[in-house]
Structure formats: C-alpha cells, structure tokens
Design a protein around this motif. Structure first.
Motif, PDB file in Angstrom:
ATOM      1  N   PRO A 201       0.802  -1.233   0.000  1.00 52.73           N
ATOM      2  CA  PRO A 201       0.000   0.000   0.000  1.00 52.73           C
ATOM      3  C   PRO A 201       0.832   1.279   0.000  1.00 52.73           C
ATOM      4  O   PRO A 201       0.287   2.355  -0.305  1.00 52.73           O
ATOM      5  CB  PRO A 201      -0.818  -0.123   1.293  1.00 52.73           C
ATOM      6  CG  PRO A 201      -0.887  -1.574   1.565  1.00 52.73           C
ATOM      7  CD  PRO A 201       0.434  -2.097   1.131  1.00 52.73           C
TER       8      PRO A 201
ATOM      9  N   LEU B 276      -4.627  -0.688   3.507  1.00 55.28           N
ATOM     10  CA  LEU B 276      -3.597  -1.253   4.376  1.00 55.28           C
ATOM     11  C   LEU B 276      -4.196  -2.041   5.539  1.00 55.28           C
ATOM     12  O   LEU B 276      -3.580  -2.989   6.048  1.00 55.28           O
ATOM     13  CB  LEU B 276      -2.709  -0.123   4.911  1.00 55.28           C
ATOM     14  CG  LEU B 276      -1.621  -0.510   5.918  1.00 55.28           C
ATOM     15  CD1 LEU B 276      -0.595  -1.447   5.282  1.00 55.28           C
ATOM     16  CD2 LEU B 276      -0.937   0.736   6.470  1.00 55.28           C
TER      17      LEU B 276
ATOM     18  N   GLY C 228      -1.439   2.753  -2.643  1.00 56.17           N
ATOM     19  CA  GLY C 228      -2.504   1.919  -2.112  1.00 56.17           C
ATOM     20  C   GLY C 228      -3.174   2.501  -0.887  1.00 56.17           C
ATOM     21  O   GLY C 228      -4.377   2.274  -0.659  1.00 56.17           O
ATOM     22  N   GLN C 229      -2.447   3.273  -0.091  1.00 55.93           N
ATOM     23  CA  GLN C 229      -3.037   3.843   1.115  1.00 55.93           C
ATOM     24  C   GLN C 229      -3.973   5.005   0.814  1.00 55.93           C
ATOM     25  O   GLN C 229      -4.632   5.510   1.719  1.00 55.93           O
ATOM     26  CB  GLN C 229      -1.924   4.314   2.051  1.00 55.93           C
ATOM     27  CG  GLN C 229      -1.034   5.398   1.459  1.00 55.93           C
ATOM     28  CD  GLN C 229       0.057   5.826   2.417  1.00 55.93           C
ATOM     29  OE1 GLN C 229       0.052   5.450   3.587  1.00 55.93           O
ATOM     30  NE2 GLN C 229       1.005   6.607   1.929  1.00 55.93           N
TER      31      GLN C 229
END
Length: 229
Positions: free
Chosen positions: A22, A56, A32-33
């Motif tokens: 992430p 995450l 990804g976060q």
C-alpha cells in the motif's frame, strides 16, 4: 521440520510484501493507502484516505494472521491470510476497472503499478507457504484418550524396594507373602476320620481297653463257633 521452516519463511515474506504494497504506487500515481476500504464496496472515488482506514487495514490483518499461523503451525491460518490479500486486491482491480473504464498496464504511470504486483505476489507467497508447511505433527499434538488407551498396561506395578514381593503376585522371583500383619493359620494334617466321632463311624467300635480288661477276644470280629458234625 524443514518443510515447516521453509513454509514459514515463504509465508512471512509474502506478508511483508503485502504490507509494503500500500505504500507504493497502485494506479495513476496513487498509492494503495490512498484508497479507502469502503471504496472497494461502494466504488472508487477521488477522496483521499487515512492510513488506518485504507486498504492497508486488511493487509495488516492478514500479516497478523500469518504470524499467528507460523507460531501455531496452522496451515489454515496462513492460507486464509493469503486469500484475504488476494481477495481485496482483486476486488480493488474490479472497482478500479469500473471507475476508469478499463485496466491498463503501462510504464507511463497511467496503468497498474508495482504496488499491485507486490500485493498479488504477497498473497501467492502466503498460499505457497501454507502448502509447504506440514502443520502440527503427531509428536506436537496432545495425546488423546484413544492414544493413551493403546499403550500397554502392566497388570501389576513394580513393588517398592522394601517390599520385594507382595501380593498381588508380580514377576519378581521368590514366594509370595500375604500383606496381612497376622500370621497365616496352619492347617492340621489329615489323619483320617475321628474314631470317637459318631458321625464318622461306619462300623461298631471297640470299647476302650480300660473298660474290658483281660478280654483277649476281638470285640469287633468275635470268633465263630465251629460247625457241628
């Protein structure tokens, strides 16, 4: 043992790859976060996400599940963690394809990036680690009731040092003795029926010698009179 160690290492490597994914680029310059967990179910938006509510979160849960599976040598826990990572990654790819119209893989930063690859690789490594692990062996399992019943049971235990041979009889040499503190009763030897007991007399008994002194005749078998000629 070697398979458990190798499978644990592969599973932990997959967990590390999934947790780090992430923080890397996933699509269109977004990490990804930046994707919220709720976006995977309601549709991806441009709204920024916090770290603890991003994608995450399920990856951290999967990593903890892998650690617990390695400690407990549970193949099911490790495999479940791999399915969680792969499931959320594939779900994100479906939502991202719906939002962008299509998914592309390109080097200009507009397509799928290395973060997605890390997430997919992490999930696959977890499944491989679960397959390599042998789980809890028979030696590590607590012995059940059936296994304890199969063990041979000696009919009598070994006597203590101060009592080499006591009753019940053991396999120790020597004569068995009674545990009672009283001496054993001695049985009189059999000498035949009592001549003075009327219950055991089957023929007439002779009077005692003191009753008929000087009588030479046999009181039991008296002499017969000779026949007359």
């Amino acid at each position: 043992m070697i398979r458990n160690i190798l499978g644990s290492l592969v599973a932990l490597a997959g967990a590390a790859s999934a947790v780090l994914s992430p923080f890397r680029d996933w699509y269109g310059g977004r990490t990804g976060q930046d994707y919220r967990v709720r976006d995977l179910f309601e549709g991806i938006t441009a709204t920024e996400s916090g770290v603890l509510v991003s994608i995450l979160l399920p990856f951290l849960f999967a990593a903890l599940l892998v650690i617990a599976g390695v400690v407990l040598r549970s193949r099911i826990a490790v495999a479940l963690a791999g399915l969680v990572v792969l499931g959320f990654t594939i779900l994100w790819m479906v939502r991202q394809g719906q939002a962008a119209g299509s998914l592309t893989v390109g080097g200009d930063g507009a397509g799928l990036r290395v973060g997605v690859v890390n997430a997919l690789a992490g999930g696959v490594l977890m499944l491989i680690g679960a397959l390599l692990m042998r789980g809890r062996g028979r030696g590590a399992r607590p012995r059940g009731r059936r296994e304890r019943e199969r063990e041979p049971v000696e009919p009598y235990g070994a006597p203590p040092a101060d009592q080499v041979d006591m009753w019940p009889p053991t396999q120790e040499p020597g004569m068995s003795t009674n545990t009672s503190p009283w001496p054993e009763p001695e049985v009189d030897p059999y000498t035949g029926p009592d001549p003075h007991d009327p219950r055991t007399r089957s023929y007439p008994q002779a009077p005692p010698p003191s009753a008929r002194p000087g009588d030479p005749r046999d009181p039991v078998h008296p002499p017969r009179r000779p026949p007359e000629r």
